[in-house]
Scaffold this motif. Structure first.
Motif, mmCIF file in Angstrom:
data_model
loop_
_atom_site.group_PDB
_atom_site.id
_atom_site.type_symbol
_atom_site.label_atom_id
_atom_site.label_comp_id
_atom_site.label_asym_id
_atom_site.label_seq_id
_atom_site.Cartn_x
_atom_site.Cartn_y
_atom_site.Cartn_z
ATOM 1 N N PHE A 1 55.372 42.326 51.484
ATOM 2 C CA PHE A 1 54.521 42.015 50.330
ATOM 3 C C PHE A 1 55.219 41.030 49.392
ATOM 4 O O PHE A 1 54.624 40.035 48.947
ATOM 5 N N ALA A 2 56.492 41.289 49.091
ATOM 6 C CA ALA A 2 57.238 40.409 48.186
ATOM 7 C C ALA A 2 57.414 39.019 48.797
ATOM 8 O O ALA A 2 57.365 38.008 48.091
ATOM 9 N N LEU A 3 57.624 38.967 50.112
ATOM 10 C CA LEU A 3 57.758 37.674 50.789
ATOM 11 C C LEU A 3 56.468 36.871 50.675
ATOM 12 O O LEU A 3 56.495 35.659 50.410
ATOM 13 N N ALA A 4 55.327 37.533 50.870
ATOM 14 C CA ALA A 4 54.042 36.842 50.755
ATOM 15 C C ALA A 4 53.817 36.324 49.342
ATOM 16 O O ALA A 4 53.299 35.215 49.140
ATOM 17 N N MET A 5 54.242 37.097 48.352
ATOM 18 C CA MET A 5 54.090 36.664 46.966
ATOM 19 C C MET A 5 54.996 35.471 46.668
ATOM 20 O O MET A 5 54.611 34.537 45.949
ATOM 21 N N ALA A 6 56.209 35.487 47.221
ATOM 22 C CA ALA A 6 57.181 34.431 46.924
ATOM 23 C C ALA A 6 56.860 33.136 47.648
ATOM 24 O O ALA A 6 57.163 32.044 47.144
#
Length: 316
Positions: free
Chosen positions: A110-115
């Motif tokens: 999830f954090a990777l997709a946001m970044a």
């Protein structure tokens, strides 16, 4: 087979082994500290994974050493979370560890997709930094052995040297300092340190924080030197291998180093063997480190059982 032997005894393979061993060794040392305090840290895998992503994202906006410290800090925070639930709220520490692993597996995606703006597989869209290698080319002036020393010692990550130093530092802490005695006493028989006024839960909490920090540091090494960038589930079970290395290393810093080197060597073989044996299935070769982990744990269990039987016979 001759090509494989020539590869194994080459300086290039030695460099590969050090590269693959470093994140394992850092996580293993973290697992060792937690285990000796009586708080088994099964969340090493998740802490490494979060350390990987944190270091990569921070390195986009800050110098590499800040990113490394961020990876360490993220693992330490997860260690603190683990200590809060397990020691303060009295949750089962194994279940807490697995919950952190599951949260890390999904949370990093999830954090990777946001970044990255939607990429859930890799951080290829992020221009992340790498940990610089240590240049020891000046050793080449030593007559006779200079070129050999350069080929073996030069070009390793800064964290490889830090990990080697930590083996000695943790040994000294555990066996030459009173705080190390407290930690081992809390793990062996907590009632005795508690009777002496030593805060058992505080010692275990700090050990989990340090354990998580070292796992996060191993994640930073993995994502900023072994590979430059983050990929989904890139730790690939290294945290669980580190737990096996703790047991195989007889819960001692030097033993942890030797066990991590063993697993690192077989992981290095899994890296170089596909180029030598093109007909062998790549998936089978990648299974080598995990097969060795299972065999090592079986051997450790057998030896421990034999030792208990011998002690029982000697008392009878």
């Amino acid at each position: 087979m001759i090509e494989l032997l020539a590869t194994v005894i080459s300086s290039a393979f030695f460099v590969t082994v050090i590269r693959t061993t470093t994140p394992l060794l850092l996580a293993t040392l973290g697992g060792l500290i937690a285990d000796l305090s009586g708080a088994l840290n099964v969340a090493l895998e998740g802490q490494m994974l979060v350390g990987c992503l944190t270091a990569v994202i921070v390195s986009v906006y800050a110098p590499w050493y800040v990113a490394v410290l961020a990876g360490l800090g993220s693992g330490a925070v997860l260690g603190l979370v683990m200590a809060f639930f397990a020691l303060r709220l009295k949750a089962d520490i194994i279940l807490v560890g697995f919950a952190i692993n599951i949260m890390a597996a999904g949370g990093t995606v999830f954090a990777l997709a946001m970044a990255t703006g939607g990429d859930k597989g890799t951080s290829i869209n992020l221009v992340s930094k790498a940990i610089p290698p240590v240049d020891l080319s000046f050793l080449g002036v030593i007559p006779g052995i200079g070129p050999v020393l350069v080929s073996l010692l030069s070009g390793h990550s800064v964290l490889s040297w830090v990990a080697a130093f930590l083996v000695f530092a943790i040994w000294y802490f555990l066996y030459r300092m009173p705080w190390g005695l407290w930690l081992r006493g809390v793990g062996e028989y907590p009632a005795a340190p508690a009777a002496a006024g030593i805060p058992v839960n505080a010692v275990r909490a700090w050990s989990l924080v340090v354990s998580g920090g070292l796992a996060g540091l191993g994640g930073a090494q993995l994502a900023m030197f072994n590979y430059v960038g983050f990929a989904r589930d890139m730790t690939a079970g290294r945290g669980f291998i580190a737990l096996g290395a703790v047991l195989l290393g007889a819960r001692h810093p030097v033993g942890a180093l030797l066990a991590a080197l063993l697993f690192g060597a077989f992981e290095g073989l899994a890296v170089v063997m596909p180029g030598l044996f093109a007909d062998a299935p790549a998936e089978l070769i990648r299974m080598i480190p995990f097969i060795v982990t299972i065999l090592a744990l079986v051997l450790f269990s057998y030896r421990a059982q034999r030792a208990r039987q011998m002690r029982t016979l000697s008392k009878s």
